[in-house]
Write an enzyme that holds these catalytic residues in place. Structure first.
Site, PDB file in Angstrom:
ATOM      1  N   ASN B  73       0.839  -1.204   0.000  1.00  0.00           N
ATOM      2  CA  ASN B  73       0.000   0.000   0.000  1.00  0.00           C
ATOM      3  C   ASN B  73       0.874   1.255   0.000  1.00  0.00           C
ATOM      4  OD1 ASN B  73      -1.566   2.269   1.249  1.00  0.00           O
ATOM      5  ND2 ASN B  73      -3.182   0.742   1.291  1.00  0.00           N
ATOM      6  N   HIS B  84      -3.111   0.224  -3.574  1.00  0.00           N
ATOM      7  CA  HIS B  84      -3.222  -0.701  -2.455  1.00  0.00           C
ATOM      8  C   HIS B  84      -2.143  -1.766  -2.640  1.00  0.00           C
ATOM      9  CE1 HIS B  84      -7.659   0.071  -0.993  1.00  0.00           C
ATOM     10  NE2 HIS B  84      -6.885   1.125  -0.857  1.00  0.00           N
ATOM     11  N   GLU B  86      -2.287  -4.922  -3.510  1.00  0.00           N
ATOM     12  CA  GLU B  86      -2.437  -5.731  -4.714  1.00  0.00           C
ATOM     13  C   GLU B  86      -2.210  -4.914  -5.986  1.00  0.00           C
ATOM     14  OE1 GLU B  86      -4.460  -5.330  -2.184  1.00  0.00           O
ATOM     15  OE2 GLU B  86      -5.651  -7.111  -1.731  1.00  0.00           O
ATOM     16  N   SER B 111      -7.729  -9.379   3.257  1.00  0.00           N
ATOM     17  CA  SER B 111      -8.863  -9.608   2.350  1.00  0.00           C
ATOM     18  C   SER B 111      -8.999  -8.428   1.380  1.00  0.00           C
ATOM     19  CB  SER B 111     -10.132  -9.747   3.195  1.00  0.00           C
ATOM     20  OG  SER B 111     -11.254 -10.043   2.411  1.00  0.00           O
ATOM     21  N   CYS B 113     -10.047  -5.449  -1.018  1.00  0.00           N
ATOM     22  CA  CYS B 113     -11.163  -4.497  -1.122  1.00  0.00           C
ATOM     23  C   CYS B 113     -11.834  -4.641  -2.484  1.00  0.00           C
ATOM     24  CB  CYS B 113     -10.651  -3.070  -0.939  1.00  0.00           C
ATOM     25  SG  CYS B 113      -9.856  -2.388  -2.424  1.00  0.00           S
ATOM     26  N   CYS B 116      -9.329  -3.907  -5.453  1.00  0.00           N
ATOM     27  CA  CYS B 116      -8.317  -4.943  -5.691  1.00  0.00           C
ATOM     28  C   CYS B 116      -8.960  -6.234  -6.165  1.00  0.00           C
ATOM     29  CB  CYS B 116      -7.473  -5.127  -4.440  1.00  0.00           C
ATOM     30  SG  CYS B 116      -6.518  -3.637  -4.063  1.00  0.00           S
ATOM     31  N   ASP B 176      -8.360   4.904   3.839  1.00  0.00           N
ATOM     32  CA  ASP B 176      -7.930   3.898   2.861  1.00  0.00           C
ATOM     33  C   ASP B 176      -9.064   3.006   2.395  1.00  0.00           C
ATOM     34  OD1 ASP B 176      -5.480   3.085   1.503  1.00  0.00           O
ATOM     35  OD2 ASP B 176      -5.873   1.132   2.405  1.00  0.00           O
TER      36      ASP B 176
END
Lengths: 180, 180
Positions: B73, B84, B86, B111, B113, B116, B176
């Site tokens: 991130n 982020h 990913e 996990s 978002c 992503c 975020d």
């Protein structure tokens, strides 16, 4: 194949990443009085992108009746797989509080893909204006399902931009939507 | 509020955007023999991100048993709302053909978002390893619905990283995830 790719994506001496400076774009501050006026900004971004050798998809983030930031697909220009029109626009807008996103409309020349749909949902942007969804039908049904207002303008210039591009550069287009 | 934001996000003289040079990261090429080994790379990225003052979420893209690229991130470090763990990892990997994504596993400490998740779906990445989903439950159900294999390792260190961060910087965390 893996070797070839590895060579391509691992430069020997990459410099440090540069902090992103918000670049709201040349249309920031422009007042927009209608959905068509807002779309005109996204179309100009798409044209700018195509003129720069890229994928002709543009976007604008409109807040309180004016353009807060705009952007366009940067796959070619910045060699980025994550800077689509909408995400480039969000990046150009910089860090924003949720209260600004909550008043925003995302305007895009093309039906948003899964990633851009997800970005819109993440930030709770309540309204999306789509230039056209004939040449590509993204995840706009998910936007509707999650309560986002979606307006499809079915704009002939947006269709023409994509038809010209897809015919001229099918491989690039398929790469951009993860199909090649 | 709008005035204040406008001043913040519109520098007078932004320089031109720099082409993105793929930066696969310090862990590229590392062989990973198990999901836990893959997660260890994402955790190291999360730690790197936290050490740099940012949000402690890391990711790695594993292809053919080795790390192709990693990332974390960059909201704070690069002032980016779209980087982020990913998506930073995908950006660091650079432009890839669909055939590479089709062999890839996305490994993430948290996990994913909506955004992503959408990026994973866009590129047809067939497998996702998630460190934990206790502190934030993203759109992993959508991944499963779309046929992605999702493995949740429920890793104690990933939980601890997020719990420490959320307690220390709740405003940054809420920004975020689009909630503040």
């Amino acid at each position: 194949m893996a070797e070839q790719h590895a060579a391509q994506s691992r430069p020997a001496q990459p410099g440090p990443a540069q902090p992103h400076i918000p670049r709201p774009g040349p249309y920031a501050g422009r007042p927009v009085g209608s959905d068509r006026e807002a779309l005109a900004v996204a179309i100009q971004e798409a044209r700018d992108g195509r003129a720069g050798g890229g994928v002709p998809i543009g976007a604008a983030l409109v807040v309180d009746g004016e353009v807060l930031a705009s952007g366009h697909n940067q796959r070619v220009q910045l060699a980025s797989p994550i800077l689509h029109g909408e995400t480039d626009c969000l990046a150009n807008a910089g860090r924003l509080p949720a209260s600004v996103y909550a008043r925003a409309t995302m305007v895009t020349t093309l039906s948003p893909c899964d990633m851009c749909t997800g970005a819109i949902l993440l930030y709770g942007i309540p309204r999306v204006i789509i230039g056209e969804n004939r040449t590509f039908y993204g995840a706009e049904d998910l936007l509707r399902l999650r309560g986002v207002e979606v307006v499809v303008l079915d704009d002939a210039e947006c269709v023409a931009l994509m038809e010209e591009f897809i015919a001229a550069e099918p491989d690039l287009w398929n790469e951009d939507i993860g199909e090649e």
